[in-house]
Enzyme design. Sequence first.
Site, PDB file in Angstrom:
ATOM      1  N   ALA A  54     -18.979   2.803  -5.102  1.00  0.00           N
ATOM      2  CA  ALA A  54     -17.934   3.081  -6.075  1.00  0.00           C
ATOM      3  C   ALA A  54     -18.416   2.818  -7.489  1.00  0.00           C
ATOM      4  O   ALA A  54     -17.880   1.992  -8.189  1.00  0.00           O
ATOM      5  CB  ALA A  54     -16.732   2.219  -5.749  1.00  0.00           C
ATOM      6  N   GLY A 111     -15.167   4.366 -11.846  1.00  0.00           N
ATOM      7  CA  GLY A 111     -15.624   4.073 -10.499  1.00  0.00           C
ATOM      8  C   GLY A 111     -14.770   2.925 -10.033  1.00  0.00           C
ATOM      9  O   GLY A 111     -14.051   2.327 -10.821  1.00  0.00           O
ATOM     10  N   CYS A 112     -14.865   2.625  -8.748  1.00  0.00           N
ATOM     11  CA  CYS A 112     -14.035   1.543  -8.251  1.00  0.00           C
ATOM     12  C   CYS A 112     -14.584   0.204  -8.734  1.00  0.00           C
ATOM     13  O   CYS A 112     -13.870  -0.749  -8.925  1.00  0.00           O
ATOM     14  CB  CYS A 112     -14.027   1.631  -6.743  1.00  0.00           C
ATOM     15  SG  CYS A 112     -12.667   0.808  -5.992  1.00  0.00           S
ATOM     16  N   GLN A 113     -15.901   0.139  -8.947  1.00  0.00           N
ATOM     17  CA  GLN A 113     -16.530  -1.126  -9.334  1.00  0.00           C
ATOM     18  C   GLN A 113     -17.151  -1.071 -10.720  1.00  0.00           C
ATOM     19  O   GLN A 113     -16.775  -1.810 -11.600  1.00  0.00           O
ATOM     20  CB  GLN A 113     -17.630  -1.474  -8.336  1.00  0.00           C
ATOM     21  CG  GLN A 113     -17.104  -1.936  -7.024  1.00  0.00           C
ATOM     22  CD  GLN A 113     -18.190  -2.619  -6.254  1.00  0.00           C
ATOM     23  OE1 GLN A 113     -19.036  -3.307  -6.794  1.00  0.00           O
ATOM     24  NE2 GLN A 113     -18.185  -2.440  -4.948  1.00  0.00           N
TER      25      GLN A 113
END
Lengths: 406, 141
Positions: B118, B50-52
Amino acid sequence: MSFDIQKLREEFPVLHQQINKKPFVYFDNAATTQKPRVVIERLNDYYSNENCNIHRGDYYLSRKATEAYENSRKTTQLFINAQRPSEIIFTRGATDALNLVASSFSRKFIGKGDEVLISAMEHHSNIVPWQLACQERGAKLKIIPINQSGELIMDKYYDMLNEKTRIVAITHVSNTLGTINPVRQVIKAARQKNIPVLLDGAQAVAHMKVDVSQLDCDFYCFSGHKMYGPMGVGVLYGKEEWLEQMPPYQSGGEMISNVTFAKTTFNDLPFKFEAGTPNVADVLALEQAILFVQSLKYENIEKHENNLLQYITQELQKIDKIRLIGTATEKTSVISFLFEDIHPYDTGVILDKLGIAVRTGHHCTEPLMDFFQIPGTVRAALAVYNNKKEIDLFTEGLKMVRKMLV
Amino acid sequence: MSIEDIESEVVSEFEMFEDWTDKYNYLIEQGKSVKPLEEKYKQPQYLIKGCQSQVWLHASYENGKIKFRADSDALITKGIIAFLLRVLSGRTPDEIINAKLSFIEKTGLKEHLSPTRANGLNNMIKQIKLYAMALKAKNKN
Ligand SMILES: Cc1ncc(COP(=O)(O)O)c(C=O)c1O
C-alpha cells in the site's frame, strides 16, 4: 511449571521454514495466528471422512456432523462460560459478529437522537458498522477518549453515559496498542444505568481467560483465526434476553421455522442468526483450537507472553530513536513503535527482507493514528510460540534497518 | 536514448548487485537523491494516497514532453520513484503510453508494486499513464 516452547513450536508447521534464506520470524500474530496440527488435521479429517450438510439429512453422517457441530457450540460455551449453548452464534469472524449486532440491535433498540459509545482505539470493524447503523437510525456515535499512553479516560467515559446511551461497544484489547481495557469498570458503570455493553474480544481470547458470566457483558465476539483456529469462523456471544428480542440479521434457510409466501416464522436461538449452510469444517476446527488453548492453560500463556513483552520492550528501548506507541500499564504482548526518523513502511520492507514478518501501517485503526499524529506504526504482536531468540533476531533486524536507512 | 534503452540501463545497474542489501542500499541512495518536492506541491491535489506511504506527483507539459516530479514520505518508495522518473519523465505522451516498464520485473522491484503493497506506487504509474493519455487526446482536438 511453564511449558516447553520448543516442543510447542513443533506443533506449528508454518513456523519451520526459511524466508529469503533466513529463519522465518512471525510477529504478525494480531493479524492472524498460525495453526497447530490438531486444527489442520481436523479440517482435513472432516472433509475426508465426515463431510455432510447438517441439521437436514436424516442419515448417519449428517446426524454425526450435526452432533459434532453442536458439540463445538458447547465447547465454545464452556470456553467463555456462557449460560447456554443457544447464546453462542457462529459467524464468519469478529467483523461479521459486530455487523450482526450493529445492524440487528440498532433496528430494534436505537432511534433518533440516541447515542452509541465506542472508544478512540477501536478497530475499523467496531467503528464502521456503528457509523452506518447510527446514520440509518438518526443516532449519534460518541467516542470515549484515550490518553497518551493509550488508555481509556474513564472519568470522561462515566460522564458520557446518559439516558440517551443505547449501547457501549468497545474493544477488550487494542489490536494496535495491546492495551487491556478495564472492562469490568466499563460494564459496572453501564450496568448501573441499564445500558448494554458489547466487547470486541478479537485480541483477547488467545491471551487471557474470558468469562462472560463473570464479566456480565451483554455481547462478546471474537475470530477463530486469531486464536490458533481457522479463518472464516468466529463467535458472537449474546445474552439470551437480547438475542431473543433482536430481529434476524440475514435470512434464508436454516434460520426459519415455517415459510409461506404470506409469512415466515423464525427459528429459535441460535439458529435464528445462522442463516444458510454453516461453516461446519471451520466450526469443528475452532473447537480444536479452543481445546488446544485450554490444554496450554492461560496461566502459562500469560506468564510466557508477559516475559516476552518485558524482554522485547527492554530490548527496543536500547535502540536509538524508538518511540513506543501504547504504553498502558495493562498490556498484552503487542508492541507498536516507530523510529522518529524512518517511515514505518521502510522499516517493514527491510524486516521482510530479513525474514521477519511484522505489520506496518495503521492496523485498521486510522482514528487512533490521527490521535497520535503518526502515519502508522511498526507492530510486533507476539504469540505463545514466539521466543527470545526471535526477539533477538528482530532487534538485530532493527539495527540493520537503522544502518541502511539513516 | 529511448525508454527501452534506459530501462535496460537500470536493469544492468541492478544486476551488478548480488546481495539484496547492496541492491537496497542503492535504491535508498537513489531515493535520497530525488530532489524534494516544494511544499506548495505537497498538497491534496497532488497526493496519490497509498494506505501506508504517500506519493505526491506533479506534472508539467513543455515542448511536447511531460516532465514529472514526485516525492514520498517513505525512502524506499522514493527510491523506486527515482527510477520511474528516470524512465518516464521528459518523454512524449506516446512514449509514456507505450512504455512497458519491464525493468520493474527484471530488477525484482515488482514486489513493491503488488496491489497489496500500500505505498501508492501502483497508482502513481496509473496516474502518469492517465496524464499522457489525456494530453494525447487533447492534442488531437
Ligand atoms: C480488535 C479487532 N476487532 C476486530 C477485528 C476484525 O477481525 P476479523 O477480520 O477476523 O473479522 C480485528 C482484526 O484485526 C481486531 O483486531
